[in-house]
Design a protein around this motif. Structure first.
Motif, mmCIF file in Angstrom:
data_model
loop_
_atom_site.group_PDB
_atom_site.id
_atom_site.type_symbol
_atom_site.label_atom_id
_atom_site.label_comp_id
_atom_site.label_asym_id
_atom_site.label_seq_id
_atom_site.Cartn_x
_atom_site.Cartn_y
_atom_site.Cartn_z
ATOM 1 N N LEU A 188 0.641 -1.169 0.088
ATOM 2 C CA LEU A 188 -0.014 0.073 -0.077
ATOM 3 C C LEU A 188 0.825 1.140 0.179
ATOM 4 C CD1 LEU A 188 -2.761 -1.103 2.590
ATOM 5 C CD2 LEU A 188 -2.945 -1.153 0.160
ATOM 6 N N GLU A 189 0.579 2.071 -0.768
ATOM 7 C CA GLU A 189 1.508 3.247 -0.892
ATOM 8 C C GLU A 189 0.504 4.687 -0.951
ATOM 9 O OE1 GLU A 189 4.969 5.464 -3.621
ATOM 10 O OE2 GLU A 189 3.830 3.740 -4.373
ATOM 11 N N GLY A 190 0.892 5.676 -0.210
ATOM 12 C CA GLY A 190 0.204 6.873 0.019
ATOM 13 C C GLY A 190 1.114 7.902 -0.522
ATOM 14 N N ILE A 191 0.545 8.925 -1.156
ATOM 15 C CA ILE A 191 1.394 9.953 -1.826
ATOM 16 C C ILE A 191 0.790 11.375 -1.795
ATOM 17 C CG2 ILE A 191 2.350 10.839 -4.194
ATOM 18 C CD1 ILE A 191 2.111 7.638 -5.193
ATOM 19 N N LEU A 192 1.488 12.269 -0.929
ATOM 20 C CA LEU A 192 0.809 13.620 -1.023
ATOM 21 C C LEU A 192 1.649 14.373 -1.722
ATOM 22 C CD1 LEU A 192 -1.001 15.474 0.854
ATOM 23 C CD2 LEU A 192 0.679 15.435 2.658
ATOM 24 N N ARG A 193 1.181 15.092 -2.461
ATOM 25 C CA ARG A 193 1.864 16.019 -3.630
ATOM 26 C C ARG A 193 1.609 17.666 -3.633
ATOM 27 N NH1 ARG A 193 0.397 15.561 -9.595
ATOM 28 N NH2 ARG A 193 -1.402 17.014 -8.822
ATOM 29 N N TYR A 194 2.587 18.346 -3.727
ATOM 30 C CA TYR A 194 2.295 19.767 -3.924
ATOM 31 C C TYR A 194 2.861 20.213 -5.213
ATOM 32 C CZ TYR A 194 2.731 24.817 -3.354
ATOM 33 O OH TYR A 194 2.400 26.131 -3.817
ATOM 34 N N ASN A 195 1.797 21.115 -5.870
ATOM 35 C CA ASN A 195 2.508 21.566 -7.185
ATOM 36 C C ASN A 195 1.916 23.161 -7.346
ATOM 37 O OD1 ASN A 195 2.885 22.296 -9.763
ATOM 38 N ND2 ASN A 195 2.143 20.313 -10.740
ATOM 39 N N GLY A 196 2.864 23.881 -7.760
ATOM 40 C CA GLY A 196 2.493 25.476 -7.779
ATOM 41 C C GLY A 196 1.879 25.804 -9.111
ATOM 42 N N ALA A 197 1.438 25.038 -10.013
ATOM 43 C CA ALA A 197 0.517 25.181 -10.960
ATOM 44 C C ALA A 197 1.067 26.093 -11.916
ATOM 45 C CB ALA A 197 -0.639 25.389 -10.611
ATOM 46 N N GLY A 198 2.462 26.285 -12.173
ATOM 47 C CA GLY A 198 3.193 27.342 -12.957
ATOM 48 C C GLY A 198 2.991 28.819 -12.415
ATOM 49 N N GLY A 199 2.907 29.086 -10.960
ATOM 50 C CA GLY A 199 2.672 30.049 -10.288
ATOM 51 C C GLY A 199 1.117 30.700 -10.315
ATOM 52 N N LEU A 200 0.275 29.860 -10.697
ATOM 53 C CA LEU A 200 -0.981 30.204 -10.784
ATOM 54 C C LEU A 200 -1.890 30.174 -9.584
ATOM 55 C CD1 LEU A 200 -2.065 29.141 -14.424
ATOM 56 C CD2 LEU A 200 -1.394 31.416 -13.817
ATOM 57 N N GLY A 201 -1.307 29.075 -8.863
ATOM 58 C CA GLY A 201 -2.028 29.012 -7.565
ATOM 59 C C GLY A 201 -1.272 27.662 -7.053
#
Length: 223
Positions: free
Chosen positions: A115-128
């Motif tokens: 079982l794998e859990g992945i918590l990701r953050y992405n700046g969306a190219g500076g849009l948000g």
């Protein structure tokens, strides 16, 4: 003369009787003397047989020790010496890059299932800011010829939250299903594993659609 002859016969008969009585104990003593060595010989034979039996009993024990105990101890030592060279692990924590930065955690519930859990953050190219969580069930299988290298395939759920940086528009939260396809290599002498995978997702909620920007290159510390 007759009387003298009769008297002499009487003395002779008395002498024979006396000799017969004295010879009987001698025969008994002789026979006793003959049987005594026989008994001694028997006891000697028994005592001589005792150490022979003891030697015969100890020989198989020595043979078993040579053939059974020593190889077992060697195999135990070999198992201990190879314990640090294993290419499997029970759990891992790490990071994943390319589509933002993600914190990952994996736990094996079977020898070939995790079982794998992945918590990701992405700046969306500076849009948000885009925060997503993906939970996966993965099947792992070794690749022959390369120790420590495995491919894995699985699926699970996906949750995504997007908020705009410079806009009054409301944030959007979506959910859907996700899949995963990748490779992972576990170092034999280090508690590290590296991976490369692709995690496509299909968003079920509105606005629905297909999302392919998930997955990446990962490095994990294994336990």
């Amino acid at each position: 003369m007759k009387n003298l002859f009769i008297i002499s016969l009487c003395f002779l008969s008395i002498g024979f009787v006396a000799q017969a009585q004295t010879k009987k104990p001698i025969k008994k003593i002789t026979t006793t003397g003959k049987t005594t060595p026989a008994k001694t010989t028997t006891s000697t034979a028994k005592t001589a047989a005792t150490p022979t039996t003891t030697k015969a009993a100890t020989k198989p024990v020595e043979t078993d020790e040579k053939t059974g105990v020593k190889p077992a101890s060697k195999s135990t030592k070999q198992t201990k010496s190879n314990a640090g060279n294993t290419t499997s692990y029970k759990a891992a924590l790490g990071l994943k890059f390319i589509y933002g930065v993600a914190l990952t955690g994996k736990v094996f519930i079977k020898e070939n299932a995790a079982l794998e859990g992945i918590l990701r953050y992405n700046g969306a190219g500076g849009l948000g800011s885009n925060i997503a969580f993906t939970g996966l069930y993965e099947y792992h299988a070794p690749i022959k010829g390369i120790d420590g290298l495995r491919w894995y395939l699985g699926g699970g759920g996906h949750l995504n939250h997007f908020s705009w940086k410079d806009s009054d528009a409301d944030a959007v939260t979506t959910f859907g299903v996700a899949g995963v396809l990748g490779l992972e290599y576990k170092f034999a002498n280090l508690p590290l594993a590296i991976s490369a995978d692709w995690q496509p997702a299909y968003i079920i909620s509105s606005p629905s659609g297909f999302s392919a920007e998930n997955g990446g290159i990962g490095i994990k510390y294994t336990f």
